[in-house]
Scaffold this motif. Structure first.
Motif, mmCIF file in Angstrom:
data_model
loop_
_atom_site.group_PDB
_atom_site.id
_atom_site.type_symbol
_atom_site.label_atom_id
_atom_site.label_comp_id
_atom_site.label_asym_id
_atom_site.label_seq_id
_atom_site.Cartn_x
_atom_site.Cartn_y
_atom_site.Cartn_z
ATOM 1 N N ILE A 185 0.828 -1.204 0.000
ATOM 2 C CA ILE A 185 0.000 0.000 0.000
ATOM 3 C C ILE A 185 0.868 1.261 0.000
ATOM 4 N N GLU A 186 0.524 2.214 -0.886
ATOM 5 C CA GLU A 186 1.261 3.471 -1.008
ATOM 6 C C GLU A 186 0.445 4.663 -0.502
ATOM 7 N N ARG A 187 -0.863 4.589 -0.657
ATOM 8 C CA ARG A 187 -1.726 5.696 -0.230
ATOM 9 C C ARG A 187 -2.869 5.161 0.614
ATOM 10 N N LEU A 188 -3.042 5.750 1.814
ATOM 11 C CA LEU A 188 -4.089 5.324 2.736
ATOM 12 C C LEU A 188 -4.878 6.551 3.190
ATOM 13 N N CYS A 189 -6.166 6.556 2.910
ATOM 14 C CA CYS A 189 -7.037 7.665 3.288
ATOM 15 C C CYS A 189 -8.085 7.168 4.280
ATOM 16 N N LEU A 190 -8.055 7.727 5.495
ATOM 17 C CA LEU A 190 -9.006 7.361 6.551
ATOM 18 C C LEU A 190 -9.719 8.620 7.044
ATOM 19 N N ARG A 191 -10.137 9.452 6.125
ATOM 20 C CA ARG A 191 -10.787 10.714 6.475
ATOM 21 C C ARG A 191 -12.149 10.497 7.135
ATOM 22 N N GLN A 192 -12.495 11.438 8.017
ATOM 23 C CA GLN A 192 -13.829 11.518 8.609
ATOM 24 C C GLN A 192 -14.248 10.202 9.250
ATOM 25 N N ASN A 193 -13.420 9.754 10.171
ATOM 26 C CA ASN A 193 -13.751 8.571 10.945
ATOM 27 C C ASN A 193 -13.716 8.909 12.431
ATOM 28 N N GLN A 194 -13.564 7.923 13.274
ATOM 29 C CA GLN A 194 -13.597 8.134 14.721
ATOM 30 C C GLN A 194 -12.312 7.605 15.373
ATOM 31 N N ILE A 195 -11.220 7.775 14.665
ATOM 32 C CA ILE A 195 -9.922 7.259 15.121
ATOM 33 C C ILE A 195 -9.328 8.200 16.163
ATOM 34 N N SER A 196 -8.956 7.667 17.297
ATOM 35 C CA SER A 196 -8.338 8.474 18.347
ATOM 36 C C SER A 196 -6.884 8.077 18.591
ATOM 37 N N ARG A 197 -6.481 6.939 18.073
ATOM 38 C CA ARG A 197 -5.125 6.441 18.328
ATOM 39 C C ARG A 197 -4.499 5.964 17.022
ATOM 40 N N ILE A 198 -3.284 6.417 16.728
ATOM 41 C CA ILE A 198 -2.575 6.025 15.506
ATOM 42 C C ILE A 198 -1.789 4.750 15.775
ATOM 43 N N GLU A 199 -2.148 3.672 15.093
ATOM 44 C CA GLU A 199 -1.477 2.378 15.274
ATOM 45 C C GLU A 199 -1.428 1.667 13.926
ATOM 46 N N PHE A 200 -0.221 1.507 13.388
ATOM 47 C CA PHE A 200 -0.059 0.847 12.096
ATOM 48 C C PHE A 200 0.920 -0.310 12.204
#
Length: 365
Positions: free
Chosen positions: A100-115
């Protein structure tokens, strides 16, 4: 015959048959009393509704019943999940998509960045616009990011991004940032957006020598300063701040666009070295004279609506010789409000090269 009540009330202070209070040998009547004065441990929680403890354990996430990425091929290079009610990044199981090169997670309910770490070598663009993120972390493995968008979140401090040496575009629009900091080492950064925050001072940009666009609109800045190192800057947007004067731009010889509307300007000045300006927006200030533009021979657009300009002679003197000028905005000035019927014709006579006056295109005879 009178019957006793079904739910007799227990007296607050039991007594013996002779009416004295019922207590033990130490005088305790069996009631637990708490002092009237309570101590608040975390007072900031009451004063700040968005308060969050950076060291607190993560909130338990409930995994979704369905796999919303089930239709994506394992070798996909782009995933777009906008407004999908996502609250847990680990629940997406992104480790299935190592290319994956581009990841779009706009307008969600994410509070914690974990990849997962295995997407680090491939991921270049990450969009987390409009989520619930308060703290920047979890980006340690994403060393190849060229674009990171954390706009419209709840971020108060810029940190944990200066290891992303490949970044070219960085967006922090509409957060709660008060200080520009921790951006050292981002030498490849070309575009920095910090509009709609709580910044009071331009600072800590010395190492961003490759910066071409700087967006600082809608903050609380009172002085244009500390931008001398940004010699490659082409676009500066600093509208809706508290600037009383244009200054500090002498070193920005490559500046092409200056947006400085909605401030407290009373005159045009400080542009002597900015001879490459193509667009200038000074709308919604208190400028009464159109001056100090004569030397800007490459002007294409002049936006000066809602000021105190009243002289067509000044318009002609400052702008008539600009061969590249195509657009002017003067509505909301005495130029227009005092004689609206004659306004457009007077502008055309003063500036025959113009193709657009305000929002209306000029008809070619």
């Amino acid at each position: 015959m009178d019957l006793p009540p079904e739910n007799p009330t227990k007296p607050d202070n039991p007594t013996t048959p002779n009416g004295s209070a019922l207590t033990d040998k130490n005088g305790w009547d069996g009631k637990l009393r708490v002092g009237k004065k309570a101590e608040i441990v975390n007072a900031e929680v009451l004063s700040d509704p968005d308060y969050s403890d950076e060291d607190a354990p993560p909130v338990e996430q409930i995994l979704a019943d369905e796999d919303i990425l089930d239709d994506y091929e394992k070798d996909t290079d782009e995933i777009d999940l906008v407004h999908s009610r996502i609250s847990s990044i680990p629940a997406l199981r992104l480790d299935r998509f190592p290319k994956i090169e581009r990841l779009c997670l706009r307008q969600n309910q994410i509070s914690r960045i974990e990849f997962p770490s295995n997407i680090g070598p491939s991921l270049q663009e990450l969009d987390l616009y409009d989520n619930l993120i308060s703290h920047i972390r979890g980006l340690d493995h994403l060393l190849h990011l060229t674009s990171l968008d954390l706009s419209f979140n709840k971020i108060k401090h810029v940190k944990n991004v200066n290891h992303l040496k490949e970044l070219k575009d960085l967006y922090f629009v509409q957060n709660k940032i008060q200080k520009i900091e921790n951006l050292e080492g981002l030498e490849k950064l070309r575009n920095l957006e910090l509009a709609a925050n709580r910044i009071r001072e331009i600072e800590n940009l010395d190492t961003l020598t490759g910066l071409e666009e700087l967006w600082l609109g809608k903050n609380k800045i009172t002085e244009l300063k500390n931008v001398d190192s940004l010699a490659n800057l082409k676009i500066l947007s600093i509208q809706s701040n508290r600037l009383p004067v244009i200054s500090g731009l002498d070193a920005l010889v490559n500046l092409e666009e200056l947006y400085i509307s909605h401030n407290a300007l009373t005159q045009i000045s400080g542009l002597d070295n900015n001879r490459n300006l193509r667009v200038i927006d000074i709308s919604s200030n208190q400028i009464s004279q159109l001056t100090n533009l004569k030397h800007l021979q490459h002007l294409e657009e002049v936006w000066a609506s809602s000021n105190q300009l009243s002289s067509f002679d000044e318009v002609e003197k400052e702008l008539a010789d600009k061969k590249e000028l195509t657009t002017v905005y003067f509505e909301g000035n005495p130029l227009q409000t005092k004689s609206p019927a004659l306004y457009r014709n007077k502008v055309r006579l003063a500036l025959p090269q113009i193709k657009q006056i305000d929002a209306t295109f000029v008809r070619v005879a």
